[in-house]
Write an enzyme that holds these catalytic residues in place. Structure first.
Site, PDB file in Angstrom:
ATOM      1  N   ASP A 511       2.350 -56.769   3.981  1.00 57.92           N
ATOM      2  CA  ASP A 511       3.694 -56.289   3.668  1.00 57.92           C
ATOM      3  C   ASP A 511       4.025 -56.713   2.240  1.00 57.92           C
ATOM      4  OD1 ASP A 511       6.361 -55.670   3.399  1.00 57.92           O
ATOM      5  OD2 ASP A 511       6.910 -56.314   5.408  1.00 57.92           O
ATOM      6  N   HIS A 516      10.336 -59.970  -1.051  1.00 61.43           N
ATOM      7  CA  HIS A 516       9.874 -61.222  -0.459  1.00 61.43           C
ATOM      8  C   HIS A 516       9.146 -62.132  -1.457  1.00 61.43           C
ATOM      9  CE1 HIS A 516      10.970 -59.413   3.326  1.00 61.43           C
ATOM     10  NE2 HIS A 516      10.163 -58.396   3.104  1.00 61.43           N
ATOM     11  N   ILE A 531      13.394 -63.561   0.331  1.00 63.03           N
ATOM     12  CA  ILE A 531      13.607 -63.836   1.753  1.00 63.03           C
ATOM     13  C   ILE A 531      12.306 -63.686   2.534  1.00 63.03           C
ATOM     14  CG2 ILE A 531      16.028 -63.166   1.685  1.00 63.03           C
ATOM     15  CD1 ILE A 531      15.217 -60.482   2.946  1.00 63.03           C
ATOM     16  N   GLY A 534      10.827 -60.454   8.333  1.00 65.36           N
ATOM     17  CA  GLY A 534      11.268 -60.571   9.723  1.00 65.36           C
ATOM     18  C   GLY A 534      10.104 -60.799  10.667  1.00 65.36           C
TER      19      GLY A 534
END
Length: 738
Positions: A511, A516, A531, A534
């Protein structure tokens, strides 16, 4: 009736409290037990002059009613002096109402530097200086309530008040930021835009209107917002004449007008102007993260070199032409192939927090370990490209802007432990599409195979912001549902620290979204740092359960379902709360430092430990009566399976009980191939499962007990798609021939 609101023990500072609104606030706080600092410079409405009379009079009124108050005559530009008065007299400061103000109305062309500067010095700079002086005291005591006073002129503009309007809207921006920074210290900051009779409004309102706009109609809102019970924070209210209204921003769906490999021109903007300004299905961003989410996602596409296509969604969403479930549901995406080695398994394990510090985790980190294993949640990795690489937007009937795609929920089910290396093939299809009004939910089913053998099944639930309103259904029996945690204390709690480099590690599993890793993207989204993914938090929580309840035995992992709620910053601690109910482990994942929920409605289903049986009892000699029925059904499936599959198209699970405990499990698969009958635990997913006692089952089959009556009497229990039960008669009577 709830108890009256009291401010006993609280110390309140109100600026500009010598008359009008400020006086009304001071009297109201004093009557309810607060210690009040009445600040007023005593000048005129244009900022000239000085007098102690106004503040002294209000102090006398409060004391005459048995209250506690002290006057302060300093300018709000001397903010430290105002707060020092509170500390010297009452020892603390709890509540600050920034109310002081002046007017110097001029048309814009006639506004002088002095007219501009004086207004900003009193309204904006004054509120800043007094609030800054109080801030650290409120932080240290973990309590504070602050009110900023804006105006309708600041919100909407007003002729002749350019200076005043700018300062008043500036206060709203200041308040919104203080609400964010103060939240973790229990400091709440809200803004009011009052309409009331005062020295300021008497210059712009007729006398008869002033009489109906009493200051006493504003004070109750201020007191409630300042009470410790009130959790409102970062909000804006208009108030006057006994009416209160909360305001929020509204934004059109917008339109991406940039095209791949082309410059963006004014003509592009002109040609899409109607769609840019169309408030149909408008969104209501509540914070900067929501506001900038689309921009961040657009820029991430640019950063990846994918380019941006014109947004097809904003106009279509309102007419239904962008999302067409009839055309899209059932469509199959291009097949995906994923080849990996033990290195990918180890890298994933490190990405979800595995460490050699825990000897139990070495089996996931060292390829030479006797029991080297792949973490079960690695099963999302070969399937995720169906969602990440833009394949959805190429499906007929799914015309949407991919930058508005959000990952809402995830379900993963394993049919066997994942191999530690090999080549996997994934086949994705659109299972269903739901209309949630503000957006569309797409259920993307992905089946992953190893040499034609089904290894795992993923269901990605993705939300397309702004793509709703096409007249579709709101729910689907094909969606794997979340389940709320039990209403009791958790049976186990595990805490784990994420590293500063957790997102940097996890992204190496495929990903690559720069949100991120790139601090500039994170900052544009309103985050202090990049961040965490998820699905990284998803992996953390799953391995917590796997260790706590399965001893890291990957063969016991069956499935996991989660809803993604809030992001995690790398370096924060994750806390997983767990509740065990049979072989289902409910879980709730939070950020330890803030208490923010990260994963909700989540659970993991485990296979029973080897040699164990959940509530099972051996069948009595001669077996169960229902065994004969299922044996006959099995024979009929062999003869007529293809016809049954065509007519029924469903998978039915049965749990036959004896003495209140499960004695046998059967699965009738009339969905795949030519049909099949399985005895024992079923590793697939049944559309509907029936739980019934052996003797009641026979009563139903023989026509002596109506299934509906059995259901309402509690003799027949159903899990899953209850509507499938309508096809029971076809299975049990027409083809069983009992």
């Amino acid at each position: 009736m709830a108890a009256p609101l009291s401010f006993a023990g609280k110390v309140v500072l109100i600026t500009g409290a010598g008359g009008g609104l400020g006086r009304e606030y001071a009297l109201a706080f004093g009557e309810r037990g607060a210690s009040v600092i009445v600040n007023d410079l005593g000048g005129d409405i244009k900022g000239g002059g000085k007098s102690s009379a106004a503040a002294d009079k209000v102090v006398e009124e409060i004391k005459a009613k048995g209250g506690k108050a002290v006057a302060n005559y300093d300018s709000v530009e001397d903010g430290e002096k105002l707060i020092q008065t509170a500390l010297d007299t009452f020892g603390r400061i709890d509540i600050l109402v920034n109310n002081a103000g002046i007017l110097r109305d001029r048309s814009f062309a006639r506004t002088s530097d002095l007219d501009w500067d004086l207004i900003h010095r009193v309204h904006l700079r004054g509120s800043f200086l007094v609030t800054r002086a109080a801030w650290n005291h409120m932080k240290n005591q973990k309590f504070g309530r602050i009110i900023m006073t804006s105006s309708a002129a600041g919100i909407y503009g007003n002729f002749g008040q350019a200076n005043y309007s700018a300062a008043k809207l500036g206060l709203l921006g200041l308040a919104n930021t203080l609400a964010i920074e103060g939240k973790k210290y229990n400091i709440h900051c809200n803004t009011i835009a009052p309409t009331a009779g005062s020295r300021l409004t008497q210059t712009v309102m007729p006398p008869d209107l002033l009489d109906s706009l009493k200051a006493e109609y504003v004070a109750p809102l201020v007191l409630w917002l300042c009470h410790e019970e009130c959790k409102e924070n970062g909000s804006l209210f208009e108030v006057g004449a006994g009416w209160i209204g909360k305001l929020r921003w509204e934004r059109t769906l917008g339109k991406i007008v940039r095209h791949k490999n082309q410059n963006m021109s004014p003509e592009d903007v002109r040609d899409k102007w109607d769609q840019i300004c169309d408030f149909t299905d408008a969104t209501k961003p509540a914070n900067i993260q929501e506001s900038l989410q689309s921009l961040v996602e657009v820029l991430s596409k640019v950063d990846d070199g994918e380019g941006i296509l014109a947004n097809p969604t904003s106009a279509m969403a309102s007419t239904g032409s962008g999302i067409n479930p009839t055309e899209a549901v059932g469509k199959v995406l291009p097949q995906m192939t994923f080849t990996y080695t033990h290195m990918h398994c180890i890298l994933y394990a490190l990405g979800v927090g595995m460490s050699t510090k825990d000897p139990d985790q070495l089996k996931f980190l060292y390829e030479g370990h006797d029991d080297f294993s792949c973490l079960p949640t690695f099963g999302v990795i070969p399937a995720q490209s169906s969602m990440l690489e833009g394949g959805l937007s190429s499906v007929p009937g799914l015309s949407f802007d991919p930058t508005r795609l959000l990952h809402g929920e995830q379900y993963l089910e394993l049919y066997k432990p994942l191999p530690t290396s090999g080549t996997l093939t994934s086949k994705a299809s659109i299972a269903d599409i739901l209309d949630k009004g503000s957006g569309a939910v797409i259920l993307l089913d992905v089946h992953t195979y190893s040499n034609q053998e089904l290894v795992c099944y993923n269901q990605f639930s993705v939300f397309i912001v702004g793509a709703g309103g096409f007249g579709g259904k709101r729910s689907s029996d094909k969606a794997v549902s979340t389940v709320p945690a039990p209403n009791r204390a958790p049976d186990a709690v595990v805490e784990d620290e994420t590293s500063r480099d957790q997102a940097a590690l996890y992204r190496l599993s495929g990903d690559w979204n720069p949100l991120h890793i790139n601090p500039s993207f994170a900052a544009m989204g309103g985050f202090k740092a990049p961040i965490l993914h998820g699905l990284c938090s998803f992996g953390f929580a799953a391995r917590h359960v796997l260790k706590q309840y399965a001893g890291n035995d990957v063969s016991r992992f069956k499935s996991i379902k989660v809803r993604f709620v809030k992001p995690v910053l790398p370096g924060q601690r994750l806390q997983t709360e767990m509740w065990k109910e049979g072989n289902r482990i409910h879980l709730l994942c939070k950020v330890k430092e803030t208490g923010a929920v990260v994963l909700s409605g989540a659970y993991i289903d485990l296979h029973a430990a080897p040699g164990a049986s959940v509530n099972a009892v051996p069948a009595e000699a001669g077996g169960l009566q229902s065994d004969l029925v299922f044996a006959e059904i099995g024979r009929r499936i062999k003869d007529l399976g293809a016809e049954l599959v065509k007519k029924v198209n469903g998978i039915f699970g049965w749990e036959i009980t004896k003495g209140g405990k499960i004695a046998a499990q059967w699965t009738i698969d009339l969905k795949t191939g030519n049909g099949a009958l399985h005895k024992g635990p079923y590793t697939g997913k049944a559309d509907v499962t029936f739980i019934v006692a052996d003797e009641d089952f026979m009563e139903v089959v023989m026509g002596k007990l109506n299934p509906q009556k059995a259901f309402f009497a509690g003799k027949l229990k159903v899990r899953g798609n209850i509507m499938m039960s309508q096809k029971l008669e076809m299975i049990l009577k027409d083809y069983a021939k009992l």
